[in-house]
Write a protein that holds these residues in place. Structure first.
Motif, PDB file in Angstrom:
ATOM      1  N   ASP A 153       0.731  -1.166   0.239  1.00  0.00           N
ATOM      2  CA  ASP A 153      -0.018  -0.062   0.001  1.00  0.00           C
ATOM      3  C   ASP A 153       0.924   1.158   0.094  1.00  0.00           C
ATOM      4  N   ASN A 154       0.263   2.258   0.027  1.00  0.00           N
ATOM      5  CA  ASN A 154       0.926   3.807  -0.073  1.00  0.00           C
ATOM      6  C   ASN A 154       1.894   3.933   1.038  1.00  0.00           C
ATOM      7  N   SER A 155       1.576   3.274   2.650  1.00  0.00           N
ATOM      8  CA  SER A 155       2.590   3.542   3.380  1.00  0.00           C
ATOM      9  C   SER A 155       3.558   2.342   3.309  1.00  0.00           C
ATOM     10  N   GLY A 156       3.790   1.711   2.608  1.00  0.00           N
ATOM     11  CA  GLY A 156       4.883   0.760   2.362  1.00  0.00           C
ATOM     12  C   GLY A 156       4.721  -0.680   3.079  1.00  0.00           C
ATOM     13  N   ASN A 202      -7.196  -5.307   4.102  1.00  0.00           N
ATOM     14  CA  ASN A 202      -7.292  -3.880   3.829  1.00  0.00           C
ATOM     15  C   ASN A 202      -6.082  -3.468   3.255  1.00  0.00           C
ATOM     16  N   ILE A 203      -5.068  -3.881   3.566  1.00  0.00           N
ATOM     17  CA  ILE A 203      -3.561  -3.885   2.921  1.00  0.00           C
ATOM     18  C   ILE A 203      -3.788  -4.104   1.505  1.00  0.00           C
ATOM     19  N   ILE A 204      -4.160  -5.307   1.061  1.00  0.00           N
ATOM     20  CA  ILE A 204      -4.437  -5.866  -0.134  1.00  0.00           C
ATOM     21  C   ILE A 204      -5.159  -4.903  -0.916  1.00  0.00           C
ATOM     22  N   ASN A 205      -6.279  -4.662  -0.328  1.00  0.00           N
ATOM     23  CA  ASN A 205      -7.551  -3.889  -1.024  1.00  0.00           C
ATOM     24  C   ASN A 205      -7.089  -2.477  -1.551  1.00  0.00           C
ATOM     25  N   ASN A 206      -6.234  -1.981  -0.587  1.00  0.00           N
ATOM     26  CA  ASN A 206      -5.641  -0.506  -0.956  1.00  0.00           C
ATOM     27  C   ASN A 206      -4.161  -0.490  -1.479  1.00  0.00           C
ATOM     28  N   SER A 207      -3.907  -1.778  -1.944  1.00  0.00           N
ATOM     29  CA  SER A 207      -2.355  -1.729  -2.561  1.00  0.00           C
ATOM     30  C   SER A 207      -2.311  -1.066  -3.793  1.00  0.00           C
ATOM     31  N   VAL A 208      -1.231  -0.484  -3.940  1.00  0.00           N
ATOM     32  CA  VAL A 208      -0.854   0.505  -5.295  1.00  0.00           C
ATOM     33  C   VAL A 208      -0.835  -0.229  -6.522  1.00  0.00           C
ATOM     34  N   ARG A 209      -1.489  -0.295  -7.588  1.00  0.00           N
ATOM     35  CA  ARG A 209      -1.362  -0.841  -8.781  1.00  0.00           C
ATOM     36  C   ARG A 209      -0.107  -1.299  -9.214  1.00  0.00           C
ATOM     37  N   ASN A 210       0.809  -0.218  -9.503  1.00  0.00           N
ATOM     38  CA  ASN A 210       2.161  -0.409  -9.937  1.00  0.00           C
ATOM     39  C   ASN A 210       3.080  -0.897  -8.877  1.00  0.00           C
ATOM     40  N   PHE A 237       5.249 -10.576 -13.195  1.00  0.00           N
ATOM     41  CA  PHE A 237       4.589  -9.860 -13.906  1.00  0.00           C
ATOM     42  C   PHE A 237       3.802  -8.768 -12.779  1.00  0.00           C
ATOM     43  N   THR A 238       3.529  -7.619 -13.260  1.00  0.00           N
ATOM     44  CA  THR A 238       2.719  -6.436 -12.157  1.00  0.00           C
ATOM     45  C   THR A 238       1.396  -6.953 -12.412  1.00  0.00           C
ATOM     46  N   LEU A 239       0.482  -6.583 -11.351  1.00  0.00           N
ATOM     47  CA  LEU A 239      -0.880  -7.135 -11.362  1.00  0.00           C
ATOM     48  C   LEU A 239      -2.010  -5.974 -11.540  1.00  0.00           C
ATOM     49  N   MET A 240      -2.985  -6.337 -12.231  1.00  0.00           N
ATOM     50  CA  MET A 240      -4.194  -5.468 -12.224  1.00  0.00           C
ATOM     51  C   MET A 240      -5.301  -5.712 -11.304  1.00  0.00           C
ATOM     52  N   LYS A 241      -5.776  -4.773 -10.782  1.00  0.00           N
ATOM     53  CA  LYS A 241      -6.810  -5.057  -9.568  1.00  0.00           C
ATOM     54  C   LYS A 241      -7.922  -4.413 -10.083  1.00  0.00           C
TER      55      LYS A 241
END
Length: 332
Positions: free
Chosen positions: A220-223, A257-265, A280-284
């Motif tokens: 997520d955005n907080s690392g 919640n961490i998974i749900n708020n994870s950053v796409r790239n 691969f990178t993942l698309m949510k």
């Protein structure tokens, strides 16, 4: 002295019981022959269908386009199903082989009675040659049956991820790259659901592949990072359940919640097969408050980070927070 006792013991065996062994051997071999004929005919049809599908598959790979994706996956799954149905034939061959091995020892033992029971050299030669011929048949026939209708292309590694990627690339003149095979043909999806106190993961794939590892990293955005590793077997869909250890103070809702708020790239997934890794990178895609679907987005050739390597070394299903696998446990 011990040798004399053994010879006396062999001479004392009644020939009536050896005749009984002859009758039982005849009955056993007849039954085994009938069983083998039935299963061999069944296996012959399966082998014919497998070769036919395999040739069609190779022809389609030469002229591969994205419109063949579903056909390719379907034919590979047909090969897997037909190959799985050979199980009864292989079991019958194993039973056939074990029975003939036992008969080999019994007849070898019985022949010694006749060898030590005569002093005439000609009789001994006939007994020894007949016994060798019989034992040769018992040993050779199972080997011939094992090689009968054997498919060269269906090696033990055929349905391994790395092997199928190489097969697709070689037969499509390299037009099917690692990226195309994984993203378009295998087309895996990771569905994550939060149900009560547990997290369920459904892993779906278009092709029945076996024995490879999937490791996903969500940040997520907080690392904060969550790692998920799954051991994939030869099924098109598998469900995994994760629970919190009693001594852990972390809630799975927080992990979710961490998974749900994870950053796409920053979401990544790694496939490990035969010591070869694909990344691969993942698309949510958020379905609801308690369900997320991840699919492959972009192929990368970057090196595998150390935390993922350490998780790969464990070779087991696990869900960990910040790389600490002692917090979450996997349940069948």
């Amino acid at each position: 002295m011990n040798t004399d006792k053994i010879i006396c013991f062999l001479k004392s065996i009644d020939t009536d019981y050896i005749e009984y062994l002859s009758w039982t051997t005849a009955i056993i071999v007849t039954i085994l022959t009938l069983i083998t004929i039935i299963y061999t005919q069944h296996n012959d049809k399966i082998t014919f269908d497998l070769n036919k599908i395999y040739k069609e598959l190779k022809n389609e790979l030469v002229n591969y386009s994205s419109s063949y994706n579903q056909k390719f996956s379907s034919k590979l799954n047909d090969i897997w199903l037909l190959n799985s149905s050979q199980g009864n034939y292989k079991k019958s061959l194993l039973f056939f082989r074990l029975t003939l091995v036992l008969l080999t020892f019994l007849w070898l033992f019985a022949s010694l009675k006749y060898i030590f029971g005569t002093t005439h050299l000609g009789d001994k030669i006939i007994i020894i040659c007949s016994t060798i011929l019989l034992i040769t048949v018992f040993i050779t026939v199972p080997k011939l049956l094992v090689n009968y209708n054997k498919l060269d292309f269906l090696s033990d590694d055929f349905f391994k991820l790395n092997s199928l990627i190489n097969f697709a690339s070689e037969n499509s003149n390299s037009s099917i790259t690692n990226s195309i095979f994984l993203k378009e043909l295998l087309s895996p999806k990771l569905i994550i659901k939060n149900e009560g106190h547990d997290i369920y993961l459904d892993f779906q794939q278009n092709i029945n592949l076996e024995n490879y590892l999937v490791t996903a990293c969500f940040e997520d955005n907080s690392g904060k990072k969550v790692y998920i590793q799954l051991v994939i077997n030869n099924k098109d869909k598998q469900r995994f359940l994760f629970k919190v250890n009693r001594e852990s103070n972390n809630s799975l809702r927080g992990i979710y919640n961490i998974i749900n708020n994870s950053v796409r790239n920053k979401n990544k997934i790694y496939f490990l097969s035969n010591n070869k890794n694909y990344y691969f990178t993942l698309m949510k895609q958020t379905i609801s408050q308690d369900e997320i679907i991840f699919s492959l987005e972009q192929f990368s050739s970057s090196s595998i980070p150390l935390p993922v390597k350490k998780i790969n070394d464990k070779k087991k299903n696990l869900l960990s927070f910040e790389g600490k696998d002692n917090l979450i446990v996997y349940r069948d």
